[in-house]
Structures are given as C-alpha cells and as structure tokens.
Write an enzyme that holds these catalytic residues in place. Structure first.
Site, short mmCIF file in Angstrom:
data_model
loop_
_atom_site.label_atom_id
_atom_site.label_comp_id
_atom_site.label_asym_id
_atom_site.label_seq_id
_atom_site.Cartn_x
_atom_site.Cartn_y
_atom_site.Cartn_z
N SER A 57 0.56 -1.12 -0.03
CA SER A 57 0.01 -0.09 -0.06
C SER A 57 0.70 1.37 -0.07
O SER A 57 0.32 2.39 -0.29
CB SER A 57 -1.08 0.06 1.25
OG SER A 57 -2.04 -0.84 1.06
N LYS A 96 0.51 3.21 -2.90
CA LYS A 96 -0.49 4.16 -3.22
C LYS A 96 -0.19 5.53 -3.24
O LYS A 96 -1.19 6.43 -3.90
CB LYS A 96 -1.52 3.98 -2.45
CG LYS A 96 -2.15 2.32 -2.45
CD LYS A 96 -3.18 2.04 -1.21
CE LYS A 96 -3.79 0.69 -1.19
NZ LYS A 96 -4.42 0.20 0.04
N TYR A 108 -2.52 -2.72 -10.80
CA TYR A 108 -2.76 -2.58 -9.39
C TYR A 108 -1.88 -3.65 -8.58
O TYR A 108 -1.11 -2.95 -7.66
CB TYR A 108 -4.08 -2.60 -8.93
CG TYR A 108 -4.06 -2.52 -7.30
CD1 TYR A 108 -3.95 -1.38 -6.56
CD2 TYR A 108 -4.66 -3.61 -6.68
CE1 TYR A 108 -4.33 -1.15 -5.32
CE2 TYR A 108 -4.85 -3.66 -5.17
CZ TYR A 108 -4.50 -2.29 -4.41
OH TYR A 108 -4.78 -2.28 -3.32
N TYR A 115 -4.01 3.04 7.78
CA TYR A 115 -5.07 2.38 7.74
C TYR A 115 -6.00 2.98 8.76
O TYR A 115 -5.92 4.29 9.24
CB TYR A 115 -4.88 0.98 7.85
CG TYR A 115 -3.97 0.47 6.95
CD1 TYR A 115 -4.02 0.57 5.75
CD2 TYR A 115 -2.93 -0.57 7.33
CE1 TYR A 115 -3.38 -0.10 4.74
CE2 TYR A 115 -2.07 -1.12 6.52
CZ TYR A 115 -2.57 -0.82 5.08
OH TYR A 115 -1.59 -1.54 3.90
N VAL A 160 1.39 -3.78 3.81
CA VAL A 160 1.25 -5.28 4.56
C VAL A 160 2.45 -6.21 4.55
O VAL A 160 2.56 -7.16 5.03
CB VAL A 160 -0.15 -5.85 4.26
CG1 VAL A 160 -1.56 -5.28 4.76
CG2 VAL A 160 -0.15 -6.06 2.80
#
Length: 319
Positions: free
Chosen positions: A75, A78, A203, A255, A273
């Site tokens: 992530s 992102k 992705y 998160y 993660v």
C-alpha cells in the site's frame, strides 16, 4: 534530546548509536504480531526482521538493523500512484472520482462504497480508492502504466534497479476476490471505466514493486523537501501535490490507526502489509522502515513503536 542534523563525525556517531539502541529496544515487539498470510508469498517473510534508514535533508544517511532486506511496497505505492495521477490529470479530475476523507473501516472494506452517495471511495489510501487511482494512470497497456510508475519511483528513490516481484504480484492476483468485488462495484457506479482485469493487474504489480529501507527513506526525503530532490534541487513532484500526499499520509496513511499514529508519532507516514513504512518529516528527513510482523490493523508492530520512539527522542512531531 539528540541533535537532529548530523554535521560532524561526533554527532553522526551519536545519532548512529542512538538509532541502533532504538532498533535493539524494539526488536522484541515483533513477537506481538504476525506476518501477513492472506497473500501467500508474504507469509514467507521473516517476522523478526527490523530495520530503519534515515535520509536527512542535509544529505547524510543513517541506518540500523535489517536495512538491505528487500520487500514489496504494497500500500505504500498508493502514495506514488496518487502523485502520478494528480500530475497526469489535476485535482478536479482525481477528486471527482475519489474522496478526501479518512475512514475508520479496514483498508479492504466495501461498506462505505455501498452506504455513501455518490458511491466513490472515501480516499486514495484504501484499496477501493487505490484501484480507482490506478485506472487513472496514463498508458494504453499495463506495461506502459507500470513502466511509468517504475520510472517515477526509480527517480525518487535514486535506485535505477527497482522492479516488481512477479511471484508476489501473481500471489496477490490469485487471492484478490474482494478487490475484484470492489472494482466491479465501482465500475457499476461509474467511478471508472475500462477492463477490470487490466486495471487490477496493474494494481497488483505496482503493489509488488520491491524496495529496501533506503529506497523509502530517499522517497520520504523528497516529500520532506517539498517535492524537490535533496541533492540537485530538481522538482520531482509539484509542491502542492507533495503537500496533498503528505496530508493523506497523516489522515489515512496508517489504515484505521492513522489518528493514533498522528498523536503518538506526529508525522506523515504510509504503511504496507509487507511490513514497510514510508515516513516523511517535513524540512528534516525521510524514513524507511521494515518490520514484517503486523498488528491487527495491518501495520508493522515493531516499526510503529520504533517510529514513535524516534519521534519522542528527536522531537519529530509536526504538531
């Protein structure tokens, strides 16, 4: 409290010693979590690894622990795809399709998509938002889009050898029914158009881009330097886009533990993660952390505690 800017051999040695001390203090915290297993390739990670690299805006690099262990961005990528999408299309286009609000739900939740109107993702840091952002990256094929992201990350990180881990990307693809559900729901509600499998392939591959701690520290230093290369002064990310990305990192980057991290550490960060954390302390430093053992929110247990201790010792909070 130690001197933050390393400008002599003596102060550099003290900074190094303190960082090694903090690493040693927090290694045992890895026992409080577990590595991610829902992506089978990530389950192979060593939960005891812990490393941190710091790139100061004055140019020095200070590192301690397992800093040369490769890991995938997950992530963390992102943040970079958001920056690239904003550079491609501008704020109005991007935020018409993805919101700016934090969420208290898990990063892969579909709940808010169903209950808010219009049915767009709340922010670009959750899976739904990142998938939507992935659909915006210019390029007529997956390979073109991926090469653009890789070129961008290589320049930010000063590492021309960065690529993606094919096994991790394939592992993610085989275990991503929920991400497919998010994507089909968003296409149904006209958040984006296009081939779902191509968007998801891109992705998965940008999440599987492989780095080490210093790569993240160098990227964090660019954000800390308002989008400019620390060495050359070249603008790699427009200042306003760098500011937007840092704001999302503060409000959504950890998160649904982002608020707690903002209070305890107090600077922009983005976790993944795989156990990686990208940190950026404006006007001071970029930070890259690896600690694969995760808490129940998906953040590195030892990594978060390490960053909190670093912030406390060196007064890194921006608040």
């Amino acid at each position: 409290m130690s001197k933050l800017i390393v400008n002599s051999a003596d102060s550099s040695t003290v900074f190094q010693q303190e960082l090694e001390e903090l690493i040693n203090n927090h290694r045992q915290d890895a026992n409080l979590g577990k590595v991610a297993t829902y992506i089978p390739e990530l389950a192979k990670s060593n939960p005891k690894h812990l490393g941190v690299s710091i790139r100061l805006l004055s140019g020095e690099i200070v590192e301690a622990g397992d800093v040369r262990v490769p890991f995938t961005m997950q992530s963390i990528s992102k943040v970079l795809t958001l920056a690239l999408a904003l550079m491609d299309h501008g704020e109005e286009y991007v935020f018409k399709r993805v919101g700016m609000e934090p969420t208290g739900d898990p990063f892969n939740s579909i709940v808010k998509l169903e209950t808010i109107h219009p049915n767009k993702p709340l922010n670009p840091m959750i899976n739904a938002g990142a998938i939507a952002v992935s659909s915006m990256i210019r390029g007529n094929k997956v390979e073109k889009k991926l090469e653009r992201v890789l070129t961008f990350i290589r320049k930010l990180s000063k590492n021309s050898e960065i690529s993606y881990n094919e096994k991790v990307a394939e592992s993610e693809s085989k275990t991503s029914d929920l991400n497919r559900a998010l994507a089909y729901f968003m296409r149904e509600h006209e958040v984006f158009e296009g081939d779902i499998e191509e968007i998801l392939e891109f992705y998965f591959k940008h999440c599987a881009i492989e780095v080490h701690c210093l790569d993240l520290a160098n990227i964090g230093a660019v954000f800390a330097n308002n989008g400019q290369d620390v060495e050359t002064g070249e603008t790699l990310i427009p200042p306003k886009i760098a500011r937007i990305c840092k704001t999302f990192m503060v409000t959504c980057g950890m998160y649904n533990a982002s608020g707690e991290f903002a209070i305890q550490a107090g600077f922009p960060a983005k976790s993944g993660v795989s156990g990686g954390i990208l940190g950026t302390v404006p006007t001071k430093m970029g930070i890259g952390v690896l600690g694969p053992s995760l808490d129940d929110k998906g953040n590195s247990v030892a990594g978060v505690k390490l960053l909190e201790s670093m912030s406390d010792r060196w007064n890194l909070s921006i608040f």
